[in-house]
Design a protein around this motif. Sequence first.
Motif, PDB file in Angstrom:
ATOM      1  N   GLY A 111       0.800  -1.226   0.000  1.00  0.00           N
ATOM      2  CA  GLY A 111       0.000   0.000   0.000  1.00  0.00           C
ATOM      3  C   GLY A 111       0.833   1.275   0.000  1.00  0.00           C
ATOM      4  O   GLY A 111       2.028   1.258   0.303  1.00  0.00           O
ATOM      5  N   TRP A 113       0.928   5.595   1.275  1.00  0.00           N
ATOM      6  CA  TRP A 113       0.592   6.282   2.529  1.00  0.00           C
ATOM      7  C   TRP A 113      -0.523   7.315   2.409  1.00  0.00           C
ATOM      8  O   TRP A 113      -1.107   7.731   3.403  1.00  0.00           O
ATOM      9  CB  TRP A 113       1.836   6.997   3.094  1.00  0.00           C
ATOM     10  CG  TRP A 113       2.470   7.971   2.123  1.00  0.00           C
ATOM     11  CD1 TRP A 113       3.560   7.727   1.337  1.00  0.00           C
ATOM     12  CD2 TRP A 113       2.052   9.308   1.824  1.00  0.00           C
ATOM     13  NE1 TRP A 113       3.835   8.819   0.558  1.00  0.00           N
ATOM     14  CE2 TRP A 113       2.930   9.815   0.841  1.00  0.00           C
ATOM     15  CE3 TRP A 113       1.028  10.145   2.290  1.00  0.00           C
ATOM     16  CZ2 TRP A 113       2.811  11.097   0.311  1.00  0.00           C
ATOM     17  CZ3 TRP A 113       0.902  11.424   1.761  1.00  0.00           C
ATOM     18  CH2 TRP A 113       1.796  11.880   0.790  1.00  0.00           C
ATOM     19  N   ASN A 114      -0.837   7.767   1.182  1.00  0.00           N
ATOM     20  CA  ASN A 114      -1.690   8.964   1.080  1.00  0.00           C
ATOM     21  C   ASN A 114      -3.158   8.718   1.415  1.00  0.00           C
ATOM     22  O   ASN A 114      -3.833   9.606   1.919  1.00  0.00           O
ATOM     23  CB  ASN A 114      -1.523   9.636  -0.284  1.00  0.00           C
ATOM     24  CG  ASN A 114      -1.820   8.734  -1.434  1.00  0.00           C
ATOM     25  OD1 ASN A 114      -1.561   7.540  -1.377  1.00  0.00           O
ATOM     26  ND2 ASN A 114      -2.377   9.273  -2.494  1.00  0.00           N
ATOM     27  N   LEU A 119      -6.165   2.448   0.281  1.00  0.00           N
ATOM     28  CA  LEU A 119      -5.273   1.838  -0.713  1.00  0.00           C
ATOM     29  C   LEU A 119      -4.692   0.498  -0.261  1.00  0.00           C
ATOM     30  O   LEU A 119      -4.133  -0.237  -1.066  1.00  0.00           O
ATOM     31  CB  LEU A 119      -4.146   2.814  -1.068  1.00  0.00           C
ATOM     32  CG  LEU A 119      -4.620   4.132  -1.686  1.00  0.00           C
ATOM     33  CD1 LEU A 119      -3.459   5.087  -1.878  1.00  0.00           C
ATOM     34  CD2 LEU A 119      -5.336   3.888  -3.005  1.00  0.00           C
ATOM     35  N   LYS A 137       1.181  -5.277   3.090  1.00  0.00           N
ATOM     36  CA  LYS A 137       2.276  -4.451   3.633  1.00  0.00           C
ATOM     37  C   LYS A 137       1.888  -2.982   3.421  1.00  0.00           C
ATOM     38  O   LYS A 137       2.105  -2.426   2.351  1.00  0.00           O
ATOM     39  CB  LYS A 137       3.568  -4.803   2.891  1.00  0.00           C
ATOM     40  CG  LYS A 137       4.858  -4.616   3.670  1.00  0.00           C
ATOM     41  CD  LYS A 137       5.176  -3.208   4.061  1.00  0.00           C
ATOM     42  CE  LYS A 137       5.491  -2.321   2.883  1.00  0.00           C
ATOM     43  NZ  LYS A 137       5.700  -0.908   3.285  1.00  0.00           N
ATOM     44  N   GLU A 140       5.032   2.290   5.445  1.00  0.00           N
ATOM     45  CA  GLU A 140       5.631   2.596   6.744  1.00  0.00           C
ATOM     46  C   GLU A 140       5.615   4.107   7.006  1.00  0.00           C
ATOM     47  O   GLU A 140       5.817   4.558   8.131  1.00  0.00           O
ATOM     48  CB  GLU A 140       7.073   2.058   6.798  1.00  0.00           C
ATOM     49  CG  GLU A 140       8.107   2.819   5.969  1.00  0.00           C
ATOM     50  CD  GLU A 140       8.034   2.579   4.452  1.00  0.00           C
ATOM     51  OE1 GLU A 140       7.025   1.998   3.975  1.00  0.00           O
ATOM     52  OE2 GLU A 140       8.971   2.990   3.742  1.00  0.00           O
ATOM     53  N   THR A 186       0.549  -0.346  -4.992  1.00  0.00           N
ATOM     54  CA  THR A 186       0.161   1.048  -5.186  1.00  0.00           C
ATOM     55  C   THR A 186       1.316   1.926  -4.724  1.00  0.00           C
ATOM     56  O   THR A 186       1.802   1.769  -3.600  1.00  0.00           O
ATOM     57  CB  THR A 186      -1.097   1.406  -4.368  1.00  0.00           C
ATOM     58  OG1 THR A 186      -2.138   0.514  -4.741  1.00  0.00           O
ATOM     59  CG2 THR A 186      -1.535   2.831  -4.649  1.00  0.00           C
ATOM     60  N   GLY A 187       1.757   2.835  -5.578  1.00  0.00           N
ATOM     61  CA  GLY A 187       2.852   3.727  -5.185  1.00  0.00           C
ATOM     62  C   GLY A 187       3.445   4.416  -6.399  1.00  0.00           C
ATOM     63  O   GLY A 187       2.779   4.566  -7.433  1.00  0.00           O
ATOM     64  N   SER A 188       4.701   4.791  -6.268  1.00  0.00           N
ATOM     65  CA  SER A 188       5.326   5.583  -7.324  1.00  0.00           C
ATOM     66  C   SER A 188       5.734   4.722  -8.521  1.00  0.00           C
ATOM     67  O   SER A 188       5.924   3.501  -8.395  1.00  0.00           O
ATOM     68  CB  SER A 188       6.556   6.282  -6.760  1.00  0.00           C
ATOM     69  OG  SER A 188       7.456   5.308  -6.291  1.00  0.00           O
ATOM     70  N   GLU A 209      -0.551   0.146  -9.546  1.00  0.00           N
ATOM     71  CA  GLU A 209      -1.342   1.384  -9.472  1.00  0.00           C
ATOM     72  C   GLU A 209      -0.358   2.505  -9.178  1.00  0.00           C
ATOM     73  O   GLU A 209       0.058   2.702  -8.040  1.00  0.00           O
ATOM     74  CB  GLU A 209      -2.399   1.270  -8.363  1.00  0.00           C
ATOM     75  CG  GLU A 209      -3.438   0.187  -8.599  1.00  0.00           C
ATOM     76  CD  GLU A 209      -4.467   0.559  -9.670  1.00  0.00           C
ATOM     77  OE1 GLU A 209      -4.559   1.755 -10.028  1.00  0.00           O
ATOM     78  OE2 GLU A 209      -5.163  -0.339 -10.161  1.00  0.00           O
ATOM     79  N   LEU A 210       0.018   3.242 -10.214  1.00  0.00           N
ATOM     80  CA  LEU A 210       1.114   4.215 -10.074  1.00  0.00           C
ATOM     81  C   LEU A 210       0.601   5.657 -10.192  1.00  0.00           C
ATOM     82  O   LEU A 210      -0.596   5.903 -10.084  1.00  0.00           O
ATOM     83  CB  LEU A 210       2.197   3.912 -11.117  1.00  0.00           C
ATOM     84  CG  LEU A 210       2.625   2.431 -11.208  1.00  0.00           C
ATOM     85  CD1 LEU A 210       3.646   2.209 -12.313  1.00  0.00           C
ATOM     86  CD2 LEU A 210       3.174   1.926  -9.875  1.00  0.00           C
ATOM     87  N   GLY A 211       1.502   6.583 -10.433  1.00  0.00           N
ATOM     88  CA  GLY A 211       1.100   8.000 -10.438  1.00  0.00           C
ATOM     89  C   GLY A 211       1.406   8.692 -11.756  1.00  0.00           C
ATOM     90  O   GLY A 211       1.434   8.062 -12.810  1.00  0.00           O
ATOM     91  N   CYS A 243      -3.486  10.616  -5.748  1.00  0.00           N
ATOM     92  CA  CYS A 243      -2.867  10.203  -7.017  1.00  0.00           C
ATOM     93  C   CYS A 243      -3.612  10.761  -8.229  1.00  0.00           C
ATOM     94  O   CYS A 243      -3.002  11.013  -9.258  1.00  0.00           O
ATOM     95  CB  CYS A 243      -2.788   8.694  -7.090  1.00  0.00           C
ATOM     96  SG  CYS A 243      -4.391   7.901  -6.877  1.00  0.00           S
ATOM     97  N   GLU A 331       5.740  14.664 -10.624  1.00  0.00           N
ATOM     98  CA  GLU A 331       4.384  14.671 -10.076  1.00  0.00           C
ATOM     99  C   GLU A 331       4.419  15.512  -8.797  1.00  0.00           C
ATOM    100  O   GLU A 331       5.280  15.311  -7.943  1.00  0.00           O
ATOM    101  CB  GLU A 331       3.982  13.231  -9.742  1.00  0.00           C
ATOM    102  CG  GLU A 331       2.606  13.106  -9.148  1.00  0.00           C
ATOM    103  CD  GLU A 331       2.265  11.666  -8.735  1.00  0.00           C
ATOM    104  OE1 GLU A 331       3.089  10.757  -8.960  1.00  0.00           O
ATOM    105  OE2 GLU A 331       1.176  11.481  -8.183  1.00  0.00           O
TER     106      GLU A 331
END
Length: 453
Positions: A111, A113-114, A119, A137, A140, A186-188, A209-211, A243, A331
């Motif tokens: 996942g 953090w936003n 997510l 996961k 953090e 999900t992340g960068s 799932e990116l940005g 995102c 971004e």
Amino acid sequence: MNFQEILNSQKKFFRTQKTKDIKFRKDNLEKLKKLLSENEKLLLDGIFKDFGKSKFDTILTEISFVKKDIDYYIKNLNALSKPKNIWTNIVNLPGSSKIYPEPLGNTFIIGAWNYPYQLSLSPMVAAMAAGNTCILKPSEISFHSSNAMAKIINENFPSEYLFVAEGGVPETTELLKLRFDKIFFTGSTAVGKIVYEAAAKNLTPVTLELGGKSPAIVSKKANLDIAAKRIVWGKFLNAGQTCVATDYILVENSVKDELINNIKNYLEKFQYNEGSEQYTQIINDKNFERLTKLIDAKKVIYGGKTDASKRFIEPTLMDNVTWEDAVMKEEIFGPILPILTFTKFEDALEIIADHEKPLAAYLFTDNESEKELFTQRISFGGGCINETVMHLGNDNLPFGGVGNSGMGHYHGKFGFDAFSHQKSVLSKSTWGEPDLKYPPYTKEKLKWIKKLM
Ligand code: NAD
């Protein structure tokens, strides 16, 4: 923490077939929904500690969102998981054909953090609905939210079924070495590449799932008041750390001033003040510093104030921005909104096509041919006409990126499919045996094959 042991226990549990049982899936989804209600305070406190996200925003965009997903799957699970009868072509008659949706097996979800709950838990809910086990996961960076999820899940579900593994890069790197049946990240975009590479070693299917930089085009044929209101809401929700938030505005030159005035008007009305119910903090010092470096004071026409001690950045509008500015090189993922212009509608589309395919794109216009051009000519993950962000609130629409903004989809049926394999089975009758495909091959048989196929 021995992740291999946990995965081994999940592999063993999956083999018992229990997760495939529809009642088991529904009962556990129901149980999770109840736990989210019973532990609402724990969830709200966690996210508030992480970045001051308010109760209103957390319920709207995180907890209710996940509960809505749970309701969707409970309601639709029978239909989604039912084997589907498929038409059988002439060469396979007499016989019947079916597609059996089957769970992929042991899944790993990473996942961001936003929206730490949405997510992490929305993909997990889809994995559960499809009949899988899961190691989750969370990020953090939002560690209080991560703790809350670990507490709720690890204390209430057996680790052979669901397990929250907390940690950062070292833990994720360890987990990525294991052989899962599906990885959902999900992340960068940068970390997405690391995940993809690790998954390739085991031929594990991935959803990424990116940005990216998501534009909002505003044409002179738009309702400029609605455009401003909806752009402002979608952009400054979560202080721009979304995102699919508008990354930059592309506005037709002749209506720029009016649009800017309307935007300022809504910025005042919506009261995005430090510590207010409608505004959140920047997640950490690293992001605060990164964002403040993107603000070019000479181009700021609204906002621009920052407070490092509170990780607060005022909603900031920048005008006369070009692609050479730092703010257009990455971004933004924060409350800075650059404004660029175009003179001809097609030019706006060309500008977007010149850059990486965005996760989202938005168009504000009342003109039908502009709407048509927007949907036909440029590629983007998903988007809206005369709205921002809300496309991901419709479960009937697949949510995901394209190119650099990701691969694969989820939400609703698409989430179920992301964690399923469509197993196809042809079932033949033992009566009726046309001789056609069997040797010896003859000219006569070939003639019939040409006809039938
Ligand atoms: P990130 O890529 O830094 O981190 C995401 C996850 O990857 C975290 O759980 C983190 O622990 C892990 N990670 C980080 N570095 C790693 C490494 N070297 N090896 C293995 N794992 C690693 O992303 P972020 O900062 O949490 O989120 C911001 C990005 O996510 C933005 O680009 C945003 O657009 C994107 N995003 C996309 C969506 C979407 O649905 N498409 C949603 C939210 C955020």
